[in-house]
Scaffold this motif. Structure first.
Motif, PDB file in Angstrom:
ATOM      1  N   ILE A  97      -7.983   3.864 -21.219  1.00  0.00           N
ATOM      2  CA  ILE A  97      -9.132   2.702 -21.338  1.00  0.00           C
ATOM      3  C   ILE A  97      -9.911   3.212 -22.538  1.00  0.00           C
ATOM      4  N   ASP A  98      -9.952   2.149 -23.696  1.00  0.00           N
ATOM      5  CA  ASP A  98     -10.806   2.725 -24.702  1.00  0.00           C
ATOM      6  C   ASP A  98     -11.269   1.532 -25.396  1.00  0.00           C
ATOM      7  N   GLY A  99     -12.528   1.194 -25.155  1.00  0.00           N
ATOM      8  CA  GLY A  99     -13.038   0.174 -25.829  1.00  0.00           C
ATOM      9  C   GLY A  99     -14.130   0.052 -27.047  1.00  0.00           C
ATOM     10  N   ARG A 100     -13.942   1.187 -27.603  1.00  0.00           N
ATOM     11  CA  ARG A 100     -14.522   1.237 -28.933  1.00  0.00           C
ATOM     12  C   ARG A 100     -14.016   0.563 -30.005  1.00  0.00           C
ATOM     13  N   PRO A 101     -14.811  -0.031 -30.970  1.00  0.00           N
ATOM     14  CA  PRO A 101     -14.732  -0.898 -31.627  1.00  0.00           C
ATOM     15  C   PRO A 101     -13.520  -0.798 -32.763  1.00  0.00           C
ATOM     16  N   ASP A 102     -13.301   0.550 -33.131  1.00  0.00           N
ATOM     17  CA  ASP A 102     -11.835   0.878 -33.767  1.00  0.00           C
ATOM     18  C   ASP A 102     -10.747   0.912 -33.142  1.00  0.00           C
ATOM     19  N   THR A 103     -10.931   1.040 -32.109  1.00  0.00           N
ATOM     20  CA  THR A 103      -9.628   0.919 -31.128  1.00  0.00           C
ATOM     21  C   THR A 103      -9.250  -0.308 -30.962  1.00  0.00           C
ATOM     22  N   VAL A 138     -17.444  -6.476 -26.945  1.00  0.00           N
ATOM     23  CA  VAL A 138     -17.336  -7.931 -27.302  1.00  0.00           C
ATOM     24  C   VAL A 138     -17.693  -8.328 -28.688  1.00  0.00           C
ATOM     25  N   GLY A 139     -18.820  -7.488 -29.270  1.00  0.00           N
ATOM     26  CA  GLY A 139     -19.048  -7.794 -30.640  1.00  0.00           C
ATOM     27  C   GLY A 139     -18.032  -7.426 -31.529  1.00  0.00           C
TER      28      GLY A 139
END
Length: 334
Positions: A97-103, A138-139
């Protein structure tokens, strides 16, 4: 075909969840069988198809993309990021699980390539990465909308407060949470929140991972890689208790003039107009059976008896293990 609305999309009232063509319930069927199911869905008029980067670590998206490509503009195609396969030190893919923007950007671009499309109609955050504020994830996804890579955004396995936080950053078109007769968590708050905000509620596992198809008599026969082996409702003691619900449930299905699977799906369709179930199957016959549930009409009195028979108080066992429960954000009953 009966239709429902998900944001700007008019879709068939029952969509197709594509996960188990490549993932989750033991050894997946051969690709040829997956193609047969997808083509049968197309022939039946299904216009809503749901996949994810996680399913088969990309293989499901490749299958879906290959079969649906010639029909792409007539369909609503959904996928998910933020939960995918990442190679470990030995090169073995592990679920992360990885919700970072780049990912999320990388997940989306990988999905576009595998799906052989230039845009995903509905792109979900598959799991909220609790190390990353939901507003940040979400951004990042909203920028994918601005760039034309996705049309609309969704969330999966989230609670009402998280839905509201995300919706304040960018409009959320759909929330995909588990919902069925035997998993009622959505009724705590998420269903009402979605209705209030004009968000569609996409119900996954609507036939209770096969239980409400009357198709899980012996859990000892599960494949070693079947995810139901980790689910408390399917351990021997709980499953034995839950099996006692099936004889009266079958009787209600006979009274309604439908199969057990159709009864479960028809119940969802009767609950609210913003609910869209997405059953999955590896069988063309079961697919046709599921889709016919849209024609089933249930009397209010029968729905009341159904609600009383199978609910959060009568079902034995939690839906997830302790670890899996920590990974999701959905409300739970006391």
């Amino acid at each position: 075909m009966h239709t429902r609305t998900i944001g700007p999309f008019t879709v068939t009232a029952i969509g197709l969840g594509c996960m188990n063509l490549s993932h989750a319930y033991g050894v997946p069927p051969p690709a040829e069988q997956g193609e047969k199911v997808l083509r049968a869905a197309l022939d039946a008029g299904v216009t809503l198809f749901d996949t994810a980067a996680l399913y088969g670590f990309g293989k499901n998206e490749e299958l879906v993309g290959r079969v649906l490509k010639p029909h792409r503009r007539q369909l609503t195609l959904c996928s998910k990021g933020g939960l995918a396969g990442v190679p470990d030190a030995d090169g073995v893919l592990k679920r992360v699980i990885d919700g970072r923007p780049d990912t999320l950007r990388r997940n989306c671009e990988d999905s576009l390539r595998r799906l052989q499309t230039d845009v995903i109609d509905l792109y979900y955050l598959h799991r909220w990465d609790k190390k990353v504020p939901i507003e940040e994830s979400v951004g990042a996804m909203s920028r994918l909308v601005e760039e034309g890579k996705v049309r609309t955004l969704g969330l999966s396995e989230v609670s009402a407060p998280t839905i509201r936080k995300a919706h304040a950053v960018h409009p959320i078109t759909a929330v995909q949470n588990e919902y069925s007769l035997w998993t009622r968590n959505a009724e705590i708050a998420a269903l009402d929140t979605c209705r209030e905000l004009g968000i569609a509620f996409v119900a996954f596992s609507p036939v209770a991972r096969g239980f409400l198809c009357d198709a899980v008599p012996d859990v000892a026969g599960f494949d070693a890689k079947d995810i139901r082996r980790t689910m408390p409702r399917f351990d021997a003691a709980n499953h034995a208790r839950n099996l006692k619900l099936l004889p009266p449930y079958r009787a209600l299905a006979r009274e309604a003039g439908c199969t057990p699977a159709q009864l479960a799906l028809a119940w969802l369709l009767h609950k609210a107009p913003h609910i869209v179930p997405i059953p999955g199957t590896t069988s063309v016959d079961h697919l046709r059976e599921d889709l016919a549930a849209a024609d089933v009409r249930l009397a209010p009195e029968l729905i009341g008896r159904l609600d009383a028979l199978i609910n959060e108080k009568t079902v034995a066992g939690n839906r997830y293990s302790e670890q899996a429960n920590r990974e999701v954000d959905t409300e739970v009953f006391a």
